[in-house]
Design an enzyme around this catalytic site. Structure first.
Site, PDB file in Angstrom:
ATOM      1  N   HIS A  60      26.681  21.166 -45.501  1.00  0.00           N
ATOM      2  CA  HIS A  60      26.278  21.354 -46.906  1.00  0.00           C
ATOM      3  C   HIS A  60      27.404  20.928 -47.841  1.00  0.00           C
ATOM      4  O   HIS A  60      28.282  21.723 -48.181  1.00  0.00           O
ATOM      5  CB  HIS A  60      25.897  22.818 -47.147  1.00  0.00           C
ATOM      6  CG  HIS A  60      25.225  23.040 -48.462  1.00  0.00           C
ATOM      7  ND1 HIS A  60      24.246  23.990 -48.652  1.00  0.00           N
ATOM      8  CD2 HIS A  60      25.391  22.440 -49.676  1.00  0.00           C
ATOM      9  CE1 HIS A  60      23.841  23.955 -49.903  1.00  0.00           C
ATOM     10  NE2 HIS A  60      24.537  23.033 -50.558  1.00  0.00           N
ATOM     11  N   HIS A  62      28.364  18.304 -51.349  1.00  0.00           N
ATOM     12  CA  HIS A  62      27.925  17.441 -52.453  1.00  0.00           C
ATOM     13  C   HIS A  62      28.952  16.346 -52.658  1.00  0.00           C
ATOM     14  O   HIS A  62      30.081  16.631 -53.084  1.00  0.00           O
ATOM     15  CB  HIS A  62      27.760  18.268 -53.729  1.00  0.00           C
ATOM     16  CG  HIS A  62      26.678  19.299 -53.615  1.00  0.00           C
ATOM     17  ND1 HIS A  62      25.373  19.049 -53.959  1.00  0.00           N
ATOM     18  CD2 HIS A  62      26.702  20.574 -53.143  1.00  0.00           C
ATOM     19  CE1 HIS A  62      24.634  20.136 -53.720  1.00  0.00           C
ATOM     20  NE2 HIS A  62      25.428  21.075 -53.227  1.00  0.00           N
ATOM     21  N   ARG A  64      28.282  13.598 -54.540  1.00  0.00           N
ATOM     22  CA  ARG A  64      28.095  13.202 -55.951  1.00  0.00           C
ATOM     23  C   ARG A  64      27.842  11.725 -56.209  1.00  0.00           C
ATOM     24  O   ARG A  64      27.687  11.336 -57.359  1.00  0.00           O
ATOM     25  CB  ARG A  64      29.313  13.619 -56.801  1.00  0.00           C
ATOM     26  CG  ARG A  64      29.670  15.092 -56.742  1.00  0.00           C
ATOM     27  CD  ARG A  64      28.582  15.964 -57.267  1.00  0.00           C
ATOM     28  NE  ARG A  64      29.037  17.336 -57.490  1.00  0.00           N
ATOM     29  CZ  ARG A  64      28.218  18.384 -57.487  1.00  0.00           C
ATOM     30  NH1 ARG A  64      26.929  18.219 -57.275  1.00  0.00           N
ATOM     31  NH2 ARG A  64      28.679  19.589 -57.718  1.00  0.00           N
ATOM     32  N   ASP A 304      29.080  24.442 -48.995  1.00  0.00           N
ATOM     33  CA  ASP A 304      28.437  24.102 -50.271  1.00  0.00           C
ATOM     34  C   ASP A 304      29.500  23.533 -51.222  1.00  0.00           C
ATOM     35  O   ASP A 304      29.574  23.914 -52.399  1.00  0.00           O
ATOM     36  CB  ASP A 304      27.732  25.308 -50.906  1.00  0.00           C
ATOM     37  CG  ASP A 304      26.857  24.895 -52.084  1.00  0.00           C
ATOM     38  OD1 ASP A 304      26.706  23.680 -52.323  1.00  0.00           O
ATOM     39  OD2 ASP A 304      26.345  25.790 -52.770  1.00  0.00           O
TER      40      ASP A 304
HETATM   41  O1  DOR Z   1      26.937  26.228 -57.162  1.00  0.00           O
HETATM   42  C1  DOR Z   1      26.182  25.319 -56.851  1.00  0.00           C
HETATM   43  N1  DOR Z   1      26.480  24.042 -57.120  1.00  0.00           N
HETATM   44  N2  DOR Z   1      25.020  25.620 -56.256  1.00  0.00           N
HETATM   45  C2  DOR Z   1      24.072  24.707 -56.044  1.00  0.00           C
HETATM   46  O2  DOR Z   1      23.040  25.043 -55.508  1.00  0.00           O
HETATM   47  C3  DOR Z   1      24.274  23.308 -56.484  1.00  0.00           C
HETATM   48  C4  DOR Z   1      25.703  22.982 -56.588  1.00  0.00           C
HETATM   49  C5  DOR Z   1      25.991  21.716 -57.342  1.00  0.00           C
HETATM   50  O3  DOR Z   1      25.326  20.699 -57.076  1.00  0.00           O
HETATM   51  O4  DOR Z   1      26.903  21.692 -58.159  1.00  0.00           O
HETATM   52 ZN    ZN Z   2      24.648  22.964 -52.583  1.00  0.00          ZN
END
Ligand code: DOR
Ligand code: ZN
Length: 432
Positions: A60, A62, A64, A304
């Protein structure tokens, strides 16, 4: 050139390794594991008092790109992963444009070719992650996405979620579920409870997550799909998932290091780096998650990793972006707070942060064995270090752990036999 790692304490539960060993790497692979391999002019890494484990897989993350390159790129996100002790990450589709079609996935494939770690693309469930129309799930599957997710947004319409699950199961893809009922979380910015009242901030109730966990367990049971709950954060969600698992429902879940370690009280300084979705929860929730961790009840740990710019996090708490840049602190935190004190073992960690994520994404993870890809890390359990966000390889410096002193640090990461990160003597060096 061959590389010989000498005298490491090597752990890998599925290859029965939990003792002192030498590891010989040639090309991309591990060619020998033995108690005493003779140095025949190899590049030798002295790993006495160090721990060697499979490099972790974070399912998980990101990255970007495309669209938010000011927050992170595939290159910088993968450098952060290498530094953190990962050899692979799964990339969430909430980019701009969203990965709801093959072109965006192909773009990610292309960018990943030059990246330091493996990148597994995740496609969105719905077009633009807007929750209204399904993405091109069949074509996404053909371009090699490993899962589907609208992470960052829930799929509010139950009928659409049902159809998504039916398509996903036809293509044998798991759904990674951001569980949130928007009507319940409304304009909330932190966990609803004692501290939201004290701090005067709008709350997001635990029920906002739990209602959706319950709904999607029901739908998963109906469709037979593999449902994976992203960033599970409450006691109630845990109960729902455990109950479903006991009934035989094909549901798994992940917990983040920040939800395991920080409570909503942390927000007292209105530090925007504590703002995250789902929000940091109550002391009780954190206690229950820690207990589950120690009892071996957690399927997966994932960061995350959600990098943001300084400007995104600037200003009033209400308006700051959600997210924590997590790749470069995860392993240090888990060692310092759980492994060091034997609350969990290295083998537990390897299950939750290597084998299980690989199983869910259906990607290769052979661990440390002869003939396998040399994806491994050399970890120094005695080294004390301070979390300094300006040293992050990630563009996202948004961490609530800045300034924390941790014991135990990843010092070397190998990906397919190549040393991609070297922090011996505090070098903090990325190697291409
Ligand atoms: O804190 C978060 N940031 N939770 C999410 O579900 C998305 C993520 C983001 O894309 O910045
Ligand atoms: Zn996420």
């Amino acid at each position: 050139m061959k590389t010989l790692i000498k005298n490491a304490l090597v752990f890998d539960p599925r290859n029965n390794l939990n003792n002192k060993n030498d590891i010989l790497i040639e090309g991309k692979s591990i060619v020998e594991i033995n108690e005493n391999i003779k140095d025949q002019g190899y590049q030798v890494i002295d790993a006495a008092d160090k721990v060697v484990i499979p490099a972790l897989i974070d399912m998980h993350v990101h990255l970007r790109e495309p669209g938010y390159e000011e927050k992170e790129t595939v290159k910088t996100g993968c450098e952060a992963a290498a530094a953190g002790g990962f050899s692979a990450v799964a990339a969430m589709p909430n980019t701009n444009p969203v990965a709801d079609n093959p072109a965006v996935v192909e773009h990610l494939h292309l960018k990943s070719k030059e990246a330091l770690v493996k990148v597994y693309p995740i496609g969105s469930i719905t077009k633009g992650s807007e929750g209204k129309k399904l993405s091109e799930i069949g074509t996404l599957a053909n371009t090699g996405v490993k899962a589907l997710s609208d992470d960052g947004q829930p799929v509010m319409d139950s009928e659409i979620m049902r159809r998504a699950m039916e398509y996903a199961s036809a293509f044998n893809l798991p759904i990674i579920d951001h569980c949130e009922d928007k009507n319940l979380s409304k304009d909330g910015v932190m966990h609803e409870g004692y501290y939201s009242t004290i701090f005067g901030l709008h709350g997001i109730p635990a029920a906002s997550e739990e209602v959706m966990v319950a709904r999607d367990i029901v739908l998963a049971e109906m469709t037979g799909i593999h449902l994976h709950i992203a960033h599970l954060s409450t006691e109630g969600s845990l109960k729902l998932v455990k109950d479903a698992q006991n009934r035989g429902v094909n549901v798994t879940f992940e917990v983040t290091p920040h939800h395991l370690l920080l409570t909503d009280k942390e927000i007292e300084d209105y530090n925007p780096d504590t703002k995250v979705h789902p929000p940091l929860r109550s002391n009780r929730d954190v206690e229950v998650l820690q207990m589950a961790l120690e009892n071996g009840e957690i399927d997966v740990i994932a960061t995350d990793h959600a990098p943001h710019t300084y400007e995104d996090k600037l200003g009033e708490f209400d308006y700051a972006a959600n997210g924590i840049s997590g790749l470069e602190t995860a392993l240090g935190l888990l060692h310092n707070y759980f492994i060091k004190d034997e609350k969990i073992s290295w083998n537990d960690l390897i299950e939750m942060y290597y084998y299980k994520p690989a199983e869910i994404l259906q990607v290769e993870a052979e661990g440390i064995k002869q003939g396998a890809a040399a994806d491994l890390i050399v970890f120094n359990p005695a080294r004390e270090w301070k979390v300094e966000k300006n040293k992050f390889k990630s563009k996202g410096k948004n961490t609530p752990f800045a300034g924390t002193i941790l014991k135990g640090k990843n010092e070397i990461t190998f990906v397919e036999g190549k040393m991609v990160y070297d922090d011996r003597g505090g070098k903090n060096e990325i190697l291409y």
